[in-house]
Design a protein around this motif. Structure first.
Motif, PDB file in Angstrom:
ATOM      1  N   UNK A 130      -0.704   4.457  10.466  1.00  0.00           N
ATOM      2  CA  UNK A 130      -2.310   4.654  10.472  1.00  0.00           C
ATOM      3  C   UNK A 130      -2.198   6.525  10.064  1.00  0.00           C
ATOM      4  N   UNK A 131      -2.784   6.999  10.114  1.00  0.00           N
ATOM      5  CA  UNK A 131      -3.390   8.532   9.586  1.00  0.00           C
ATOM      6  C   UNK A 131      -4.619   8.769   9.639  1.00  0.00           C
ATOM      7  N   UNK A 132      -4.956  10.904   9.154  1.00  0.00           N
ATOM      8  CA  UNK A 132      -6.565  10.769   9.350  1.00  0.00           C
ATOM      9  C   UNK A 132      -6.277  12.230   9.043  1.00  0.00           C
ATOM     10  N   UNK A 134      -4.191   2.144  19.679  1.00  0.00           N
ATOM     11  CA  UNK A 134      -4.375   1.007  19.019  1.00  0.00           C
ATOM     12  C   UNK A 134      -3.493   0.878  18.284  1.00  0.00           C
ATOM     13  N   UNK A 135      -4.114   0.915  17.145  1.00  0.00           N
ATOM     14  CA  UNK A 135      -2.976   0.552  15.719  1.00  0.00           C
ATOM     15  C   UNK A 135      -1.347   1.106  15.875  1.00  0.00           C
ATOM     16  N   UNK A 136      -0.778   1.240  16.520  1.00  0.00           N
ATOM     17  CA  UNK A 136       0.734   1.827  16.960  1.00  0.00           C
ATOM     18  C   UNK A 136       0.884   0.356  17.186  1.00  0.00           C
ATOM     19  N   UNK A 137       2.287   0.018  16.523  1.00  0.00           N
ATOM     20  CA  UNK A 137       2.856  -1.312  17.154  1.00  0.00           C
ATOM     21  C   UNK A 137       2.203  -2.071  15.834  1.00  0.00           C
ATOM     22  N   UNK A 138       1.425  -2.588  15.331  1.00  0.00           N
ATOM     23  CA  UNK A 138       0.933  -3.015  14.606  1.00  0.00           C
ATOM     24  C   UNK A 138       1.738  -3.893  13.326  1.00  0.00           C
ATOM     25  N   UNK A 139       0.821  -5.322  13.376  1.00  0.00           N
ATOM     26  CA  UNK A 139       2.176  -5.764  11.645  1.00  0.00           C
ATOM     27  C   UNK A 139       1.032  -6.362  10.871  1.00  0.00           C
ATOM     28  N   UNK A 140       1.783  -6.981   9.774  1.00  0.00           N
ATOM     29  CA  UNK A 140       0.599  -7.105   9.234  1.00  0.00           C
ATOM     30  C   UNK A 140       1.678  -8.856   8.378  1.00  0.00           C
ATOM     31  N   UNK A 141       1.635  -9.801   8.507  1.00  0.00           N
ATOM     32  CA  UNK A 141       2.259 -10.820   7.791  1.00  0.00           C
ATOM     33  C   UNK A 141       1.050 -11.495   6.391  1.00  0.00           C
ATOM     34  N   UNK A 142       2.388 -11.491   5.390  1.00  0.00           N
ATOM     35  CA  UNK A 142       1.441 -11.731   4.467  1.00  0.00           C
ATOM     36  C   UNK A 142       2.141 -12.423   3.010  1.00  0.00           C
ATOM     37  N   UNK A 143       1.982 -13.004   1.940  1.00  0.00           N
ATOM     38  CA  UNK A 143       2.462 -12.977   0.852  1.00  0.00           C
ATOM     39  C   UNK A 143       2.219 -12.428  -0.200  1.00  0.00           C
ATOM     40  N   UNK A 144       4.183 -11.911  -0.006  1.00  0.00           N
ATOM     41  CA  UNK A 144       4.509 -10.989  -1.598  1.00  0.00           C
ATOM     42  C   UNK A 144       4.421 -12.169  -2.375  1.00  0.00           C
ATOM     43  N   UNK A 145       3.964 -11.051  -4.456  1.00  0.00           N
ATOM     44  CA  UNK A 145       4.262 -11.983  -5.103  1.00  0.00           C
ATOM     45  C   UNK A 145       4.687 -10.989  -6.340  1.00  0.00           C
ATOM     46  N   UNK A 146       5.361 -11.980  -6.823  1.00  0.00           N
ATOM     47  CA  UNK A 146       6.505 -11.080  -7.820  1.00  0.00           C
ATOM     48  C   UNK A 146       5.874 -10.434  -9.270  1.00  0.00           C
ATOM     49  N   UNK A 147       6.427 -10.129 -10.349  1.00  0.00           N
ATOM     50  CA  UNK A 147       5.880  -9.560 -11.140  1.00  0.00           C
ATOM     51  C   UNK A 147       4.891 -10.733 -12.149  1.00  0.00           C
ATOM     52  N   UNK A 148       5.464 -11.887 -12.401  1.00  0.00           N
ATOM     53  CA  UNK A 148       4.630 -13.166 -13.013  1.00  0.00           C
ATOM     54  C   UNK A 148       3.214 -13.447 -11.608  1.00  0.00           C
ATOM     55  N   UNK A 149       3.064 -13.299 -10.715  1.00  0.00           N
ATOM     56  CA  UNK A 149       1.845 -13.275  -9.746  1.00  0.00           C
ATOM     57  C   UNK A 149       2.143 -14.601  -9.250  1.00  0.00           C
ATOM     58  N   UNK A 150       3.228 -15.316  -9.134  1.00  0.00           N
ATOM     59  CA  UNK A 150       3.839 -16.196  -8.221  1.00  0.00           C
ATOM     60  C   UNK A 150       4.436 -15.579  -6.666  1.00  0.00           C
ATOM     61  N   UNK A 151       3.946 -16.872  -5.782  1.00  0.00           N
ATOM     62  CA  UNK A 151       4.582 -15.988  -4.480  1.00  0.00           C
ATOM     63  C   UNK A 151       5.915 -16.178  -4.724  1.00  0.00           C
ATOM     64  N   UNK A 152       6.126 -15.243  -3.515  1.00  0.00           N
ATOM     65  CA  UNK A 152       8.161 -14.078  -3.811  1.00  0.00           C
ATOM     66  C   UNK A 152       8.505 -14.584  -2.119  1.00  0.00           C
ATOM     67  N   UNK A 153       7.768 -14.807  -1.617  1.00  0.00           N
ATOM     68  CA  UNK A 153       8.019 -15.267  -0.290  1.00  0.00           C
ATOM     69  C   UNK A 153       7.043 -14.507   0.452  1.00  0.00           C
ATOM     70  N   UNK A 154       7.177 -14.092   2.286  1.00  0.00           N
ATOM     71  CA  UNK A 154       5.676 -13.780   2.832  1.00  0.00           C
ATOM     72  C   UNK A 154       7.210 -12.521   3.681  1.00  0.00           C
ATOM     73  N   UNK A 155       5.952 -11.695   4.187  1.00  0.00           N
ATOM     74  CA  UNK A 155       6.885 -10.213   4.562  1.00  0.00           C
ATOM     75  C   UNK A 155       6.304 -10.096   5.509  1.00  0.00           C
TER      76      UNK A 155
END
Length: 145
Positions: free
Chosen positions: A37-39, A10-31
């Protein structure tokens, strides 16, 4: 193992898009990242994380193998499952920032995506819709140190 393999499909091939942050906690961009998955148990989790080295580890869906009764039918088994969702974090962050970055941006959307995938799966039926959500901040921390 049967449940773990079904979840892996079910999880194989699943992706997630979210904002990545710089060290100063400002948005770096979308990734967009592949969901890992493992168990296994805590020791297996520690080995898995260490064994990944520089390979992508997060976001991670981890299924804790739980014992189940002998199947009443050859067609299905019933099991109360525990599934954990992981992401990396920076220890220096305050809870408010960590909540925004880790929970709102990654863990909650990942949980919603997996929950929908489980409901739409052909090989898994959610028998009881009571789903308990619990934060486990130290699960995954190396207990051998």
């Amino acid at each position: 193992m049967r449940v773990a393999k079904a979840l892996e499909q079910i999880i194989s091939g699943m992706t997630l898009t979210y904002n990545e942050y710089k060290s100063d906690n400002t948005i770096k961009g979308e990734v967009t990242k592949d969901v890992q998955f493992s168990f296994g148990d805590q020791k297996e989790l520690n080995k898995w994380i260490a064994g990944r080295g520089s390979l992508s580890k997060y976001p991670l869906v981890w299924y804790v193998i739980v014992p189940y009764d002998e199947p009443r039918s050859k067609d299905y088994i019933e099991v109360n499952s525990r599934i954990y969702f992981f992401t990396s974090t920076k220890q220096e962050l305050y809870n408010a920032t960590r909540s925004l970055i880790n929970y709102d941006q990654i863990l909650e959307p990942l949980w919603q995506k997996v929950k929908l995938a489980l409901k739409n799966a052909n090989n898994i039926d959610v028998i009881n819709d009571v789903i308990k959500v619990k934060a486990e901040p130290n699960f995954g921390v190396d207990t051998e140190r």
